[in-house]
Design a protein around this motif. Sequence first.
Motif, PDB file in Angstrom:
ATOM      1  N   LYS A 175     -82.697  89.922 159.894  1.00  0.00           N
ATOM      2  CA  LYS A 175     -82.293  88.566 159.528  1.00  0.00           C
ATOM      3  C   LYS A 175     -83.310  87.594 160.098  1.00  0.00           C
ATOM      4  O   LYS A 175     -83.933  87.856 161.122  1.00  0.00           O
ATOM      5  CB  LYS A 175     -80.937  88.194 160.126  1.00  0.00           C
ATOM      6  CG  LYS A 175     -79.772  88.892 159.506  1.00  0.00           C
ATOM      7  CD  LYS A 175     -78.490  88.396 160.120  1.00  0.00           C
ATOM      8  CE  LYS A 175     -77.334  89.158 159.504  1.00  0.00           C
ATOM      9  NZ  LYS A 175     -76.056  88.741 160.041  1.00  0.00           N
ATOM     10  N   ILE A 176     -83.436  86.476 159.428  1.00  0.00           N
ATOM     11  CA  ILE A 176     -84.215  85.358 159.934  1.00  0.00           C
ATOM     12  C   ILE A 176     -83.332  84.127 159.772  1.00  0.00           C
ATOM     13  O   ILE A 176     -82.473  84.095 158.891  1.00  0.00           O
ATOM     14  CB  ILE A 176     -85.575  85.263 159.189  1.00  0.00           C
ATOM     15  CG1 ILE A 176     -86.561  84.429 159.965  1.00  0.00           C
ATOM     16  CG2 ILE A 176     -85.397  84.795 157.757  1.00  0.00           C
ATOM     17  CD1 ILE A 176     -88.001  84.644 159.539  1.00  0.00           C
ATOM     18  N   TRP A 177     -83.510  83.137 160.622  1.00  0.00           N
ATOM     19  CA  TRP A 177     -82.600  81.997 160.645  1.00  0.00           C
ATOM     20  C   TRP A 177     -83.300  80.696 160.314  1.00  0.00           C
ATOM     21  O   TRP A 177     -84.423  80.457 160.747  1.00  0.00           O
ATOM     22  CB  TRP A 177     -81.959  81.867 162.033  1.00  0.00           C
ATOM     23  CG  TRP A 177     -81.026  82.991 162.329  1.00  0.00           C
ATOM     24  CD1 TRP A 177     -81.359  84.224 162.822  1.00  0.00           C
ATOM     25  CD2 TRP A 177     -79.632  83.015 162.120  1.00  0.00           C
ATOM     26  NE1 TRP A 177     -80.237  84.997 162.933  1.00  0.00           N
ATOM     27  CE2 TRP A 177     -79.162  84.291 162.522  1.00  0.00           C
ATOM     28  CE3 TRP A 177     -78.719  82.077 161.631  1.00  0.00           C
ATOM     29  CZ2 TRP A 177     -77.823  84.643 162.439  1.00  0.00           C
ATOM     30  CZ3 TRP A 177     -77.377  82.433 161.566  1.00  0.00           C
ATOM     31  CH2 TRP A 177     -76.939  83.708 161.965  1.00  0.00           C
ATOM     32  N   GLY A 178     -82.611  79.857 159.548  1.00  0.00           N
ATOM     33  CA  GLY A 178     -83.061  78.507 159.262  1.00  0.00           C
ATOM     34  C   GLY A 178     -81.920  77.547 159.539  1.00  0.00           C
ATOM     35  O   GLY A 178     -80.841  77.958 159.963  1.00  0.00           O
ATOM     36  N   LEU A 179     -82.142  76.272 159.306  1.00  0.00           N
ATOM     37  CA  LEU A 179     -81.092  75.259 159.424  1.00  0.00           C
ATOM     38  C   LEU A 179     -80.797  74.717 158.034  1.00  0.00           C
ATOM     39  O   LEU A 179     -81.720  74.382 157.285  1.00  0.00           O
ATOM     40  CB  LEU A 179     -81.540  74.119 160.341  1.00  0.00           C
ATOM     41  CG  LEU A 179     -81.628  74.439 161.824  1.00  0.00           C
ATOM     42  CD1 LEU A 179     -82.243  73.259 162.587  1.00  0.00           C
ATOM     43  CD2 LEU A 179     -80.248  74.773 162.392  1.00  0.00           C
ATOM     44  N   SER A 180     -79.508  74.622 157.720  1.00  0.00           N
ATOM     45  CA  SER A 180     -79.116  74.199 156.385  1.00  0.00           C
ATOM     46  C   SER A 180     -77.977  73.188 156.430  1.00  0.00           C
ATOM     47  O   SER A 180     -77.096  73.272 157.281  1.00  0.00           O
ATOM     48  CB  SER A 180     -78.677  75.434 155.579  1.00  0.00           C
ATOM     49  OG  SER A 180     -78.220  75.061 154.308  1.00  0.00           O
TER      50      SER A 180
ATOM     51  N   PHE B  30     -81.424  80.001 168.823  1.00  0.00           N
ATOM     52  CA  PHE B  30     -82.650  79.214 168.873  1.00  0.00           C
ATOM     53  C   PHE B  30     -82.662  78.155 167.769  1.00  0.00           C
ATOM     54  O   PHE B  30     -83.113  77.032 167.982  1.00  0.00           O
ATOM     55  CB  PHE B  30     -83.883  80.112 168.768  1.00  0.00           C
ATOM     56  CG  PHE B  30     -84.023  81.046 169.926  1.00  0.00           C
ATOM     57  CD1 PHE B  30     -84.143  80.577 171.230  1.00  0.00           C
ATOM     58  CD2 PHE B  30     -84.025  82.406 169.726  1.00  0.00           C
ATOM     59  CE1 PHE B  30     -84.274  81.443 172.303  1.00  0.00           C
ATOM     60  CE2 PHE B  30     -84.159  83.291 170.791  1.00  0.00           C
ATOM     61  CZ  PHE B  30     -84.284  82.803 172.081  1.00  0.00           C
ATOM     62  N   ALA B  31     -82.160  78.513 166.601  1.00  0.00           N
ATOM     63  CA  ALA B  31     -82.051  77.535 165.514  1.00  0.00           C
ATOM     64  C   ALA B  31     -81.091  76.414 165.926  1.00  0.00           C
ATOM     65  O   ALA B  31     -81.377  75.232 165.714  1.00  0.00           O
ATOM     66  CB  ALA B  31     -81.575  78.211 164.235  1.00  0.00           C
TER      67      ALA B  31
ATOM     68  N   LYS C 129     -79.080  66.870 163.002  1.00  0.00           N
ATOM     69  CA  LYS C 129     -77.849  67.049 163.776  1.00  0.00           C
ATOM     70  C   LYS C 129     -76.683  67.549 162.930  1.00  0.00           C
ATOM     71  O   LYS C 129     -75.752  68.147 163.451  1.00  0.00           O
ATOM     72  CB  LYS C 129     -77.481  65.768 164.522  1.00  0.00           C
ATOM     73  CG  LYS C 129     -77.098  64.613 163.639  1.00  0.00           C
ATOM     74  CD  LYS C 129     -76.833  63.378 164.455  1.00  0.00           C
ATOM     75  CE  LYS C 129     -76.551  62.218 163.516  1.00  0.00           C
ATOM     76  NZ  LYS C 129     -76.652  60.942 164.166  1.00  0.00           N
ATOM     77  N   GLU C 130     -76.707  67.325 161.622  1.00  0.00           N
ATOM     78  CA  GLU C 130     -75.639  67.809 160.744  1.00  0.00           C
ATOM     79  C   GLU C 130     -75.919  69.212 160.204  1.00  0.00           C
ATOM     80  O   GLU C 130     -75.080  69.788 159.518  1.00  0.00           O
ATOM     81  CB  GLU C 130     -75.442  66.840 159.571  1.00  0.00           C
ATOM     82  CG  GLU C 130     -75.088  65.419 159.983  1.00  0.00           C
ATOM     83  CD  GLU C 130     -73.792  65.323 160.755  1.00  0.00           C
ATOM     84  OE1 GLU C 130     -72.828  66.042 160.399  1.00  0.00           O
ATOM     85  OE2 GLU C 130     -73.735  64.536 161.723  1.00  0.00           O
ATOM     86  N   TYR C 131     -77.082  69.734 160.479  1.00  0.00           N
ATOM     87  CA  TYR C 131     -77.482  71.052 159.972  1.00  0.00           C
ATOM     88  C   TYR C 131     -76.887  72.158 160.826  1.00  0.00           C
ATOM     89  O   TYR C 131     -76.663  71.982 162.020  1.00  0.00           O
ATOM     90  CB  TYR C 131     -79.006  71.178 159.963  1.00  0.00           C
ATOM     91  CG  TYR C 131     -79.676  70.392 158.866  1.00  0.00           C
ATOM     92  CD1 TYR C 131     -80.349  71.032 157.851  1.00  0.00           C
ATOM     93  CD2 TYR C 131     -79.646  68.998 158.858  1.00  0.00           C
ATOM     94  CE1 TYR C 131     -80.984  70.319 156.839  1.00  0.00           C
ATOM     95  CE2 TYR C 131     -80.274  68.270 157.862  1.00  0.00           C
ATOM     96  CZ  TYR C 131     -80.936  68.941 156.857  1.00  0.00           C
ATOM     97  OH  TYR C 131     -81.558  68.229 155.866  1.00  0.00           O
ATOM     98  N   LYS C 132     -76.635  73.288 160.194  1.00  0.00           N
ATOM     99  CA  LYS C 132     -76.072  74.463 160.861  1.00  0.00           C
ATOM    100  C   LYS C 132     -77.018  75.643 160.675  1.00  0.00           C
ATOM    101  O   LYS C 132     -77.646  75.786 159.620  1.00  0.00           O
ATOM    102  CB  LYS C 132     -74.702  74.827 160.265  1.00  0.00           C
ATOM    103  CG  LYS C 132     -73.691  73.705 160.297  1.00  0.00           C
ATOM    104  CD  LYS C 132     -73.205  73.440 161.695  1.00  0.00           C
ATOM    105  CE  LYS C 132     -72.139  72.361 161.694  1.00  0.00           C
ATOM    106  NZ  LYS C 132     -72.322  71.354 162.683  1.00  0.00           N
ATOM    107  N   PRO C 133     -77.094  76.514 161.673  1.00  0.00           N
ATOM    108  CA  PRO C 133     -77.906  77.716 161.504  1.00  0.00           C
ATOM    109  C   PRO C 133     -77.353  78.581 160.374  1.00  0.00           C
ATOM    110  O   PRO C 133     -76.135  78.733 160.239  1.00  0.00           O
ATOM    111  CB  PRO C 133     -77.761  78.444 162.838  1.00  0.00           C
ATOM    112  CG  PRO C 133     -77.346  77.400 163.807  1.00  0.00           C
ATOM    113  CD  PRO C 133     -76.528  76.422 163.012  1.00  0.00           C
TER     114      PRO C 133
END
Length: 103
Positions: free
Chosen positions: A9-14, A38-39, A48-52
């Motif tokens: 898996k790799i993580w971003g913010l969405s 870390f994300a 601030k409204e983004y979630k991993p």
Amino acid sequence: MRKVADFEKIWGLSDNSWALLGDNNGNQILPLWPEKEFAQLCAVEQWKEYKPESIELDNFIQKWIPGMMNDKTLVNVFLTPDAKGTVISPDDLNSDLQDELEL
């Protein structure tokens, strides 16, 4: 790269769209992390409204990397809250991931 290969898996913010950065040359840069925590540390200020959100590694390699190459989007690997990280091309990221998956 090892963590990403191990967990696949790799993580971003969405937040209905992916968090992106820009540089002085007009490039879009997608920040990515090896782990959710870390994300989460970077989900501040404009994000601030983004979630991993995780991306399965197979999907990332087969669809995201070609898409980023087509869109000329760069990748910031392991962005930190103080805006440090390593910016690389999707092609270089793919090569690094493939090397790690072969180990």
